[in-house]
Write an enzyme that holds these catalytic residues in place. Structure first.
Site, PDB file in Angstrom:
ATOM      1  N   SER A 208      70.897  16.309  84.697  1.00  0.00           N
ATOM      2  CA  SER A 208      72.128  15.542  84.886  1.00  0.00           C
ATOM      3  C   SER A 208      72.623  14.893  83.606  1.00  0.00           C
ATOM      4  CB  SER A 208      71.914  14.467  85.956  1.00  0.00           C
ATOM      5  OG  SER A 208      71.517  15.042  87.172  1.00  0.00           O
ATOM      6  N   HIS A 254      72.489   9.390  83.220  1.00  0.00           N
ATOM      7  CA  HIS A 254      73.871   9.841  83.386  1.00  0.00           C
ATOM      8  C   HIS A 254      74.792   9.175  82.362  1.00  0.00           C
ATOM      9  CE1 HIS A 254      73.315  11.144  87.884  1.00  0.00           C
ATOM     10  NE2 HIS A 254      72.387  11.644  87.074  1.00  0.00           N
TER      11      HIS A 254
END
Length: 303
Positions: A208, A254
């Site tokens: 991610s 993230h």
């Protein structure tokens, strides 16, 4: 005096018109053009123009590298970021997806003992391994290997779909070397922020961080090309809602990947042509230096 309708033009008038007529493309004789290949000087129409470092070149000169003594690679068409245009612009994206899927299959086969050896943790006693593990114990490789691990079928499904949708077009726009650099620098930036801010016993894994970096670079690229920003902003907002709204999601990875992707992506698409490579990879080096500093600071805190 105006020429009377129906009177034929004189020889001098006809000669001036012939001199002013545009040449036709050597590959499409029915198309007039004012552009010539910068290497062989043959006239080429827009369909035959291939952008070069200076002007445009015809397909034959690009393929053969003939005319000026330069190597054929010097005449290859370039992407917006200066990368080489390739026959398969999604090749690296396919390879990255294949690697992630292969590692996930290994995880399913070997179980948690394999995952615990390569996921991202700060410092923790791992019962399955019978020892204290983590980046703080000198296992810096975890910051890289964690980028290829996933915790469930849903986890890897969403990440690989995002990588295909976003990564493919971005690879075509940047070129392979710059795309791969962006991917890994963003992923490492996400790992570094996760290591710095998360608890030492909180495990982190997944692609991610790198994918959020691709999100950030895509937004920069679309802004550079004056495309409608609303679709990518909507996708980014949705992903950020999931990031902060669901438990067990490493939001640090993230955000770190997103920031790294924006910074590197801006350098990739905005660097001036005359110093493009130096600026692009120089900015990547600066981001990596920040990753190293954050890692050293956190390691000092945990040891």
């Amino acid at each position: 005096m105006d020429q009377a309708p129906g009177n034929p033009q004189g020889p001098q008038d006809q000669g001036r018109q012939d001199a002013q007529a545009l040449p036709t493309c050597y590959r499409h004789p029915d198309r007039e053009t004012g552009v010539r290949c910068t290497r062989c000087e043959r006239p080429i129409c827009p369909e035959c123009m291939i952008s070069a470092s200076v002007g445009f070149q015809c397909p034959e000169c690009v393929r053969a590298g003939s005319g000026t003594g330069h190597a054929p690679s010097a005449s290859q068409p370039r992407t917006l970021a200066g990368g080489t245009v390739t026959a398969d612009p999604r090749l690296l994206t396919k390879i990255l997806i294949g690697l992630n899927l292969a590692v996930f299959l290994v995880q399913l086969s070997l179980g948690n003992r394999f995952t615990d050896r390569f996921d991202l943790i700060g410092r923790l006693y791992v019962p399955l391994l019978g020892s204290v593990e983590g980046v703080a114990e000198g296992q810096w490789y975890r910051m890289l290997t964690a980028m290829f691990l996933h915790g469930s079928y849903i986890h890897i499904l969403f990440n690989m779909l995002s990588l295909w949708w976003i990564g493919g077009p971005l690879e075509a726009a940047l070129g392979r070397a710059r795309y791969l650099t962006l991917y890994f620098v963003s992923g490492l930036a996400g790992s570094a922020l996760s290591y710095l801010l998360a608890g030492p016993d909180e495990a982190s894994l997944g692609a991610s961080g790198a994918i959020f970096g691709l999100f950030g670079a895509t937004a920069v690229l679309m802004r550079r090309l004056n495309y409608d920003m609303r679709p990518v902003i909507a996708l980014l907002v949705i992903n950020l809602i999931f990031t902060f709204g669901w438990s067990n999601i490493a939001w640090q990875a993230h955000i770190g990947g997103l920031v790294g992707g924006v910074v590197v992506g801006y350098a990739m698409v905005h660097a001036p042509r005359e110093r493009r490579t130096l600026i692009q990879y120089g900015v990547c080096a600066v981001v990596l230096a920040a990753v190293v500093v954050a890692t050293l600071v956190r390691t000092a805190q945990l040891t």
